[in-house]
Structures are given as C-alpha cells and as structure tokens.
Design a protein around this motif. Sequence first.
Motif, PDB file in Angstrom:
ATOM      1  N   LEU A  21      15.262 -15.733  60.317  1.00 26.27           N
ATOM      2  CA  LEU A  21      16.204 -15.859  59.202  1.00 26.27           C
ATOM      3  C   LEU A  21      15.900 -14.856  58.097  1.00 26.27           C
ATOM      4  N   ILE A  22      14.642 -14.697  57.750  1.00 20.02           N
ATOM      5  CA  ILE A  22      14.248 -13.748  56.710  1.00 20.02           C
ATOM      6  C   ILE A  22      14.590 -12.319  57.136  1.00 20.02           C
ATOM      7  N   LEU A  23      14.359 -12.008  58.410  1.00 16.14           N
ATOM      8  CA  LEU A  23      14.683 -10.667  58.898  1.00 16.14           C
ATOM      9  C   LEU A  23      16.186 -10.395  58.858  1.00 16.14           C
ATOM     10  N   LEU A  24      16.994 -11.390  59.175  1.00 19.17           N
ATOM     11  CA  LEU A  24      18.442 -11.216  59.066  1.00 19.17           C
ATOM     12  C   LEU A  24      18.864 -11.016  57.615  1.00 19.17           C
ATOM     13  N   ASP A  25      18.198 -11.714  56.705  1.00 12.91           N
ATOM     14  CA  ASP A  25      18.490 -11.514  55.283  1.00 12.91           C
ATOM     15  C   ASP A  25      18.158 -10.088  54.849  1.00 12.91           C
ATOM     16  N   ILE A  26      17.037  -9.565  55.338  1.00  8.80           N
ATOM     17  CA  ILE A  26      16.665  -8.181  55.026  1.00  8.80           C
ATOM     18  C   ILE A  26      17.699  -7.212  55.587  1.00  8.80           C
ATOM     19  N   LEU A  27      18.114  -7.454  56.829  1.00  4.22           N
ATOM     20  CA  LEU A  27      19.135  -6.593  57.432  1.00  4.22           C
ATOM     21  C   LEU A  27      20.432  -6.621  56.630  1.00  4.22           C
ATOM     22  N   PHE A  28      20.838  -7.806  56.197  1.00  5.16           N
ATOM     23  CA  PHE A  28      22.059  -7.922  55.404  1.00  5.16           C
ATOM     24  C   PHE A  28      21.912  -7.200  54.065  1.00  5.16           C
ATOM     25  N   PHE A  29      20.811  -7.434  53.376  1.00 10.01           N
ATOM     26  CA  PHE A  29      20.581  -6.865  52.050  1.00 10.01           C
ATOM     27  C   PHE A  29      20.636  -5.341  52.098  1.00 10.01           C
ATOM     28  N   PHE A  30      19.951  -4.743  53.060  1.00  7.03           N
ATOM     29  CA  PHE A  30      19.927  -3.287  53.145  1.00  7.03           C
ATOM     30  C   PHE A  30      21.181  -2.707  53.798  1.00  7.03           C
ATOM     31  N   SER A  31      22.082  -3.554  54.262  1.00  9.32           N
ATOM     32  CA  SER A  31      23.361  -3.084  54.809  1.00  9.32           C
ATOM     33  C   SER A  31      24.429  -2.952  53.733  1.00  9.32           C
ATOM     34  N   SER A  46      14.488   0.081  57.757  1.00  7.51           N
ATOM     35  CA  SER A  46      14.512  -1.384  57.692  1.00  7.51           C
ATOM     36  C   SER A  46      15.249  -1.971  58.890  1.00  7.51           C
ATOM     37  N   HIS A  47      16.327  -1.331  59.319  1.00  3.94           N
ATOM     38  CA  HIS A  47      17.072  -1.853  60.458  1.00  3.94           C
ATOM     39  C   HIS A  47      16.324  -1.653  61.776  1.00  3.94           C
ATOM     40  N   SER A  48      15.618  -0.561  61.889  1.00  3.38           N
ATOM     41  CA  SER A  48      14.841  -0.328  63.104  1.00  3.38           C
ATOM     42  C   SER A  48      13.711  -1.344  63.228  1.00  3.38           C
ATOM     43  N   ILE A  49      12.942  -1.496  62.172  1.00  2.00           N
ATOM     44  CA  ILE A  49      11.787  -2.401  62.197  1.00  2.00           C
ATOM     45  C   ILE A  49      12.232  -3.861  62.258  1.00  2.00           C
ATOM     46  N   ALA A  50      13.123  -4.255  61.356  1.00  2.00           N
ATOM     47  CA  ALA A  50      13.553  -5.653  61.312  1.00  2.00           C
ATOM     48  C   ALA A  50      14.306  -6.042  62.578  1.00  2.00           C
ATOM     49  N   GLY A  51      15.066  -5.120  63.134  1.00  2.00           N
ATOM     50  CA  GLY A  51      15.799  -5.426  64.368  1.00  2.00           C
ATOM     51  C   GLY A  51      14.871  -5.720  65.529  1.00  2.00           C
TER      52      GLY A  51
END
Length: 71
Positions: A21-31, A46-51
């Motif tokens: 959930l936290i990783l999806l939030d990071i992906l959303f925030f930086f998108s 961020s998308h490479s690492i978090a994905g």
Amino acid sequence: MQGKWTEVIAHPAIAWGLAALILLDILFFFSLEIFRRRFYTLFIASHSIAGIIFLVAVRALPSLYHCDTAD
C-alpha cells in the motif's frame, strides 16, 4: 493501543500488505504531473524501484495465506 498495533503488524501478511500500500502511494504521488515534469529522473527512479518492490510484496501475500490442510 501501541501493543495491539505491534501485535497486528507483526503478522507477515499485514506487514507485506502495508508495504504494498505504501509503495502504491509513492507511485501515485510521484505520478502527479507537477512532479513528473519537474523531477523526471526521480519519477523514473521511484517507479522503477517501487514497482519492483511492489511486485515482490504482492507475490509474498498469497504464500502467507496458504494453508496446508483444509478445514
């Protein structure tokens, strides 16, 4: 309250689910467009690492709920 939270988060499935959930939030925030346009390198990193970590976390969830015996 503190003891209950520590007890709940100690369960591996809850911990991996929270991580996902936290990783999806990071992906959303930086998108968001403002970050994507101003910090494109951070967006890509961020998308490479978090994905990748998100996929590991999601893959870990089904194995944590697996039962050896049916009730």
